[in-house]
Design an enzyme around this catalytic site. Structure first.
Site, PDB file in Angstrom:
ATOM      1  N   ASN A   1       0.858  -1.125   0.065  1.00  0.00           N
ATOM      2  CA  ASN A   1       0.111  -0.041  -0.142  1.00  0.00           C
ATOM      3  C   ASN A   1       0.704   1.278   0.051  1.00  0.00           C
ATOM      4  O   ASN A   1       2.123   1.229   0.145  1.00  0.00           O
ATOM      5  CB  ASN A   1      -1.115  -0.090   1.199  1.00  0.00           C
ATOM      6  CG  ASN A   1      -2.108   0.662   1.013  1.00  0.00           C
ATOM      7  OD1 ASN A   1      -2.191   1.745   0.371  1.00  0.00           O
ATOM      8  ND2 ASN A   1      -3.293   0.049   1.614  1.00  0.00           N
TER       9      ASN A   1
ATOM     10  N   HIS B   1      23.290   0.485  12.378  1.00  0.00           N
ATOM     11  CA  HIS B   1      24.360   1.322  12.460  1.00  0.00           C
ATOM     12  C   HIS B   1      24.981   1.101  13.591  1.00  0.00           C
ATOM     13  O   HIS B   1      24.732   0.495  14.644  1.00  0.00           O
ATOM     14  CB  HIS B   1      23.638   2.998  12.548  1.00  0.00           C
ATOM     15  CG  HIS B   1      22.903   3.314  11.420  1.00  0.00           C
ATOM     16  ND1 HIS B   1      23.579   3.744  10.254  1.00  0.00           N
ATOM     17  CD2 HIS B   1      21.488   3.258  11.127  1.00  0.00           C
ATOM     18  CE1 HIS B   1      22.597   3.737   9.331  1.00  0.00           C
ATOM     19  NE2 HIS B   1      21.466   3.632   9.726  1.00  0.00           N
TER      20      HIS B   1
ATOM     21  N   GLY C   1      -0.540  -1.665   8.591  1.00  0.00           N
ATOM     22  CA  GLY C   1      -0.188  -0.363   8.480  1.00  0.00           C
ATOM     23  C   GLY C   1       0.614   0.435   9.440  1.00  0.00           C
ATOM     24  O   GLY C   1       0.486   0.216  10.795  1.00  0.00           O
TER      25      GLY C   1
ATOM     26  N   THR D   1      10.843  -6.932  16.206  1.00  0.00           N
ATOM     27  CA  THR D   1      12.341  -6.973  16.841  1.00  0.00           C
ATOM     28  C   THR D   1      13.059  -8.223  16.771  1.00  0.00           C
ATOM     29  O   THR D   1      14.102  -8.616  16.641  1.00  0.00           O
ATOM     30  CB  THR D   1      12.583  -6.234  18.133  1.00  0.00           C
ATOM     31  OG1 THR D   1      12.095  -7.059  18.892  1.00  0.00           O
ATOM     32  CG2 THR D   1      12.250  -4.932  18.020  1.00  0.00           C
TER      33      THR D   1
ATOM     34  N   ARG E   1       4.826  -8.383  20.259  1.00  0.00           N
ATOM     35  CA  ARG E   1       4.647  -9.605  21.403  1.00  0.00           C
ATOM     36  C   ARG E   1       3.607 -10.494  20.539  1.00  0.00           C
ATOM     37  O   ARG E   1       2.505  -9.936  20.226  1.00  0.00           O
ATOM     38  CB  ARG E   1       4.456  -9.336  22.510  1.00  0.00           C
ATOM     39  CG  ARG E   1       5.778  -8.472  23.364  1.00  0.00           C
ATOM     40  CD  ARG E   1       5.579  -8.802  24.720  1.00  0.00           C
ATOM     41  NE  ARG E   1       6.991  -8.286  25.224  1.00  0.00           N
ATOM     42  CZ  ARG E   1       7.138  -6.904  25.629  1.00  0.00           C
ATOM     43  NH1 ARG E   1       6.195  -5.902  25.534  1.00  0.00           N
ATOM     44  NH2 ARG E   1       8.328  -6.390  25.987  1.00  0.00           N
TER      45      ARG E   1
END
Length: 181
Positions: free
Chosen positions: A83, A113, A140, A163, A178
């Site tokens: 989208n 980084h 989204g 993550t 989670r």
């Protein structure tokens, strides 16, 4: 070893390298062509952008605007849909399986980084691949971080920050994301 070779090998590299800068400029031109092409003639994806990707399956569609860092690390299966406002910072391979759908403003990041501020100032980063299975729904505003694998049929809730790996069929929400039942 060039900075591009280091990036592709998963080693620390400088993103300030002239060759990498030129490749990002090429991607920006292709993204611009996609974003400014008349929607009635663009079809599913502007040809400049489609030719940049490593693989584009059948019936893939990218709404504009869309952004990618390089493009050559993006592998799309069949029937993948992005989208509007999606971003893929593809410093490493990004594999997306058949039938996977992305809500507006979903982001995929492969670059991590350096933690040391002096090394960051030198443009040092490392690239980690992202793999997304088949029939995944990414809501989204979700963000998928470097090195994450998402299994087939998983659901990523809107606004989630992923993550860690997501198991097949699992639904995850939140920041950090989670599992929920």
């Amino acid at each position: 070893m060039t900075e591009r070779e280091k990036m592709q090998a998963g080693a620390w590299y400088s993103c300030l390298d002239p060759e990498l800068s030129a490749l990002r400029a090429q991607a920006r031109r292709a993204v611009h062509a996609h974003g400014t092409c008349d929607p009635d003639t663009r079809s599913d994806m502007a040809s400049a952008l489609k030719s940049l990707f490593a693989r584009t399956g059948q019936d893939c569609y990218l709404e504009a605007p869309f952004h990618c860092a390089y493009g050559f690390n993006i592998h799309l299966g069949d029937r993948v849909y992005f989208n509007t406002g999606c971003v893929i910072l593809d410093t490493a391979p990004v594999q997306i399986g058949d039938g996977t759908l992305f809500g507006p403003n979903a982001h995929i990041y492969c670059a991590q980084h350096a933690k040391d501020p002096d090394e960051r100032a030198q443009g040092l980063e490392i690239a980690r691949p992202v793999t997304i299975g088949q029939n995944v729904w990414v809501g989204g505003g979700a963000i998928i971080l470097p090195g994450v694998t998402i299994g087939d049929n998983a659901i990523i809730g809107a606004g989630s920050v992923v993550t860690k790996d997501v198991a097949p069929g699992q639904t995850v929400v939140g920041n950090p994301a989670r599992p929920i039942e």
